[in-house]
Design a protein around this motif. Structure first.
Motif, short mmCIF file in Angstrom:
data_model
loop_
_atom_site.label_atom_id
_atom_site.label_comp_id
_atom_site.label_asym_id
_atom_site.label_seq_id
_atom_site.Cartn_x
_atom_site.Cartn_y
_atom_site.Cartn_z
N ASP A 26 -1.21 2.00 8.89
CA ASP A 26 -1.49 3.61 8.69
C ASP A 26 -0.25 4.25 9.18
OD1 ASP A 26 -1.53 3.58 11.50
OD2 ASP A 26 -3.61 3.42 11.49
N LEU A 45 6.13 9.01 2.55
CA LEU A 45 5.00 8.19 1.90
C LEU A 45 4.76 8.61 0.36
CD1 LEU A 45 3.04 7.37 5.14
CD2 LEU A 45 4.09 5.73 3.83
N ILE A 49 5.38 6.50 -2.71
CA ILE A 49 4.28 5.97 -3.83
C ILE A 49 4.63 6.35 -4.94
CG2 ILE A 49 1.80 6.41 -4.21
CD1 ILE A 49 1.32 6.76 -1.22
N ASP A 56 -0.94 2.55 -1.57
CA ASP A 56 -1.75 3.04 -0.63
C ASP A 56 -3.31 2.88 -0.98
OD1 ASP A 56 -1.89 4.89 -2.67
OD2 ASP A 56 -2.55 6.50 -1.53
N LYS A 63 -6.54 5.71 5.67
CA LYS A 63 -5.61 5.37 4.58
C LYS A 63 -4.62 4.45 5.18
CE LYS A 63 -3.69 8.08 0.85
NZ LYS A 63 -3.42 9.23 0.18
N TYR A 65 -1.06 1.82 4.10
CA TYR A 65 -0.19 1.59 3.31
C TYR A 65 0.47 0.26 3.45
CZ TYR A 65 -0.49 6.73 3.76
OH TYR A 65 -0.86 7.98 3.59
#
Length: 252
Positions: A26, A45, A49, A56, A63, A65
């Motif tokens: 996280d 992040l 992405i 994710d 959440k 990753y």
């Protein structure tokens, strides 16, 4: 290493942290192990992405990753690098240079050689105005070009038989003693040579300048129109003293 592919220091740190972890992380863990400030981590992040380097997911309202597996990351970066190289090659190709200068040509043999070269380079259209004894020299080239699909249109001064498809004939009046010899060629509506006699010597201009090319296309069709009118209404024109007086002043 990722910085060599255009990634920032923080992006590289985040990817390295996630790639070295056996389990998804996280944001708090990423901040702890990557050294990326908490205020920056979500922004970093999101960028990773968007670039397809980080994935994710939501697990138990948290959440998480994870990094794109390293072999896939290498394959992705390699493909993008090759695509960038291809685009660079395309964009770095030399753009066609339009030379709009006006070049002066002298010496009859040089002018004739330049005209032959222009005919040989034609890809779509050739418009030529010549006196009949000059036209003989260029007929074989013009016939070959027409055979190969180039549209050839000729205005010849003086009566002459030729098997070219588009030929217009201008027969000068006997009284037209000021009519001077000239040569005009326009190729692909792109380049033109116009030559005339000055002090008993041939002189010419060669140019790709669009205004001049357009001017000489107009010049060509003015002569074609005059030839057609003269062919159909010669007696009427010559019997009208005002019109005849004007026509006899034409030098070309």
């Amino acid at each position: 290493m990722l910085q060599k592919f255009g990634f920032s220091q923080y992006e590289s740190n985040v990817f390295e942290t996630l790639a070295s972890s056996d389990e998804p992380m996280d944001a708090t863990q990423i901040v702890k192990y990557s050294g990326v400030p908490k205020a920056k981590v979500y922004e970093v992040l999101t960028r990773m992405i968007d670039k397809g380097m980080v994935m994710d997911s939501i697990s138990e309202k948290k959440k998480l990753y994870t990094a794109l597996p390293l072999p896939l990351a290498i394959e992705k970066l390699t493909a993008e690098f090759q695509e960038n190289i291809k685009q660079l090659k395309t964009s770095s190709k030399k753009k066609p240079f339009l030379d709009d200068r006006i070049w002066s040509l002298k010496v009859n043999t040089s002018i004739r050689a330049q005209m032959k070269q222009l005919i040989q380079e034609a890809k779509e259209t050739i418009r030529v105005s010549l006196w009949k004894d000059d036209l003989v020299e260029y007929l074989p080239l013009l016939k070959e070009k027409e055979k190969n699909g180039v549209e050839v249109e000729v205005l010849v001064v003086g009566n002459m038989n030729t098997n070219l498809t588009h030929v217009h004939t201008l027969i000068p009046a006997k009284e037209h003693d000021v009519l001077e010899r000239f040569r005009l060629i326009i190729v692909d509506d792109r380049e033109t040579i116009f030559a005339g006699v000055e002090n008993d010597s041939w002189q010419a201009m060669k140019t790709m300048s669009k205004p001049f090319v357009k001017l000489f296309i107009e010049f060509f069709y003015h002569d074609v129109a005059l030839a057609k009118i003269n062919e159909k209404h010669s007696e009427l024109l010559m019997n009208d003293q005002d019109i005849k007086h004007i026509l006899m002043k034409l030098r070309y």
